[in-house]
Write an enzyme that holds these catalytic residues in place. Sequence first.
Site, short mmCIF file in Angstrom:
data_model
loop_
_atom_site.label_atom_id
_atom_site.label_comp_id
_atom_site.label_asym_id
_atom_site.label_seq_id
_atom_site.Cartn_x
_atom_site.Cartn_y
_atom_site.Cartn_z
N GLY A 119 0.54 -0.11 0.49
CA GLY A 119 0.32 -1.52 0.13
C GLY A 119 -1.10 -1.74 -0.35
N ALA A 120 -1.66 -0.73 -1.03
CA ALA A 120 -2.96 -0.87 -1.70
C ALA A 120 -4.10 -1.16 -0.74
CB ALA A 120 -2.87 -1.94 -2.80
N SER A 206 1.71 6.06 -1.02
CA SER A 206 0.73 5.25 -1.75
C SER A 206 -0.57 5.14 -0.94
CB SER A 206 1.36 3.89 -2.06
OG SER A 206 0.63 3.23 -3.05
N ALA A 207 -1.03 3.91 -0.62
CA ALA A 207 -2.25 3.81 0.19
C ALA A 207 -2.05 4.52 1.53
CB ALA A 207 -2.63 2.36 0.41
N ASP A 334 5.19 7.14 -11.27
CA ASP A 334 4.36 6.39 -10.33
C ASP A 334 3.49 5.34 -11.02
OD1 ASP A 334 4.63 6.92 -7.60
OD2 ASP A 334 3.59 8.84 -7.74
N HIS A 448 7.18 4.00 -8.79
CA HIS A 448 6.39 4.04 -7.55
C HIS A 448 7.22 3.49 -6.39
CE1 HIS A 448 2.59 4.48 -5.54
NE2 HIS A 448 2.49 3.21 -5.21
#
Length: 559
Positions: A119-120, A206-207, A334, A448
């Site tokens: 979630g960045a 991701s994050a 992605d 992604h």
Amino acid sequence: MMLLLVVLFGVASAAKLGVVQTEGGQVEGQSHRMGLFRSVDVFKGVPFADVPGKWEKPKPHPGWSGILKATKYRDRCLQVTLLQTKTQGSEDCLYLNIFVPQGRKLSTNLPVMVYLFGGAFLLGASNDVAILGDSLYDGKELADRGRVIVVTVNYRVGTMGFLSTGDSRLPGNYGLWDQHAAISWVRRNIEAFGGNRDNITIFGQSAGAASVSFQMLSPYSKGLFRRAISQCGVALSPWALQRQPMALTKKIARKVGCWRTDVDEMVTCLKMSDPVGLTMAGKIDVLLILGKGVVMDLLELSPVVDGDFIPDEPSQLFHNAAQFDYLAGINSMDGHFFAGVDVPSINMKNATTVAQVKGLLAGLTKEKGNAAIDSAYSTYTSHWGSVPDQAVVKKTVADIETDFLFLVPTQIALQLHANNTSGARTYSYLFNMKTRIPGFPRWVEAEHAEDLQYLFGKPFSTPLVYFPRHRDLSGYMIAYWTNFARTGDPSNGDSKVPAPWPAFTKYRHPYMIINNKISKSSISYDLRSYYVDYWTKTYSLLPTIKRDQEEEEDTATVY
Ligand SMILES: *[C@@H]1O[C@H](CO)[C@@H](O)[C@H](O)[C@H]1NC(C)=O
Ligand SMILES: *[C@@H]1O[C@H](CO)[C@@H](O)[C@H](O)[C@H]1NC(C)=O
Ligand SMILES: *[C@@H]1O[C@H](CO)[C@@H](O)[C@H](O)[C@H]1NC(C)=O
Ligand SMILES: *[C@@H]1O[C@H](CO)[C@@H](O)[C@H](O)[C@H]1NC(C)=O
């Protein structure tokens, strides 16, 4: 007959844990039936640390008396909503959830998989994205089918998780410390749940995948876990590290009325500010960059080199990672989402022009100036021919972002890992299952985050919205991932796999192509090495154009 069925049914239930003693006190979860003699004990909302102080490391939980009913997820950590119009969650958020598979007899000595959500570094939770009932990260299918304990953890995100002045005033990385505290709690307590504390694998997307990578690189992780999996993100990803934390902190201070020439005064003011206002000040403003930048530049609140948890540049810390078995990969598209924000025409009927492609490259390579635009453009268009098909041009745009944000950094991380280890193993994959998102152009493969639904067994738990081919893929991924958690080798373990997956080594770079048709020919070599070589050799040798962002920020604020 009826009686017999009733009797069979009564006897056919699996063992269950009941009340479990942890270091903080007793917890009681809920048993979910999965099949004949199969169930999963689920513990939701178990505290692994106390309510954290603002921008402080997590502290031990004081404990409780009586039995804590662990049957409901607790609040996510305070964060902006997806639309970023308000906040949700709470500062009291350091909880984790445990999924323990059971058979006729109580499980013991199971491998443990600890999940870090994505979630960045801005959004997300251990129980995120509930679409059809359960959360996307519900661990029941993965635990039951792979015979592993799954643990999903919360950590602080956004301003509360990652604000930093780049010095001892606000060192940053609070979210990474939370993850560390959660993994340490699992190591101290998981035996009481039937887990093997020496067989912990951390995994994330991701994050969360970059977080896995940071946890591996930190000297604090020595001996803490055994294996790690990064799905679509590593600490070397250009969005994963904030190199100008003070400039960002000043920007946020300005938004909440705390900007001061004296940094100590500014920090004092920030510490007294309302957490909701601070969280809103950390939101990303997509409108800001439309036409003059790339969306990557907006992912600002992230880990920093703090001289402590992350003592040096990530690329200089791979000796710390060498002790862990490592499996890492990316989705074939992605970067498609990011490309669609930066160059909207790729998802439209409109033509994607040469100027748009060059504009994107200019945005991504601005630290190197014009020379980089030309060299990157000729590298990425060498296969175009004189009149390129629009689908080729549009896919090239997605490839550029995928390479830059995900693929190339992951290949470098795999190489640094393989080159440094003696004994630990390294595995690489490319996930390219065709997208299930309706309305995308035909050339779009795996977007992604599309890997997660298969890993968490959604085609089994919500069968009506999937086809048999999706269940095939889901079964393969669960088998490889949980075998890896069990033995350090995705091909070896309790689950049968469709083809052996060779290790990535210093001299050979095989990768598994993951989709619903895995066979011996799903192994390929040297993933996009032409482009990896471009970015790691040609591009990185171009001189960097110095631009002191912090100075810009300061002059901009003389009012
Ligand atoms: C990890 O688990 C596997 C399977 O249960 C077992 O064979 C192995 O010995 C365990 N490793 C350690 C270090 O306990
Ligand atoms: C091992 O990791 C270090 C960083 O810790 C890196 O500088 C070095 O190049 C790596 N060694 C090899 C042989 O790749
Ligand atoms: C796409 O084309 C339409 C019609 O030709 C035009 O109105 C619109 O501005 C274009 N959009 C973009 C993003 O170029
Ligand atoms: C890893 O080692 C190989 C073989 O020496 C070398 O070619 C490669 O450049 C190294 N990779 C990195 C990222 O250092």
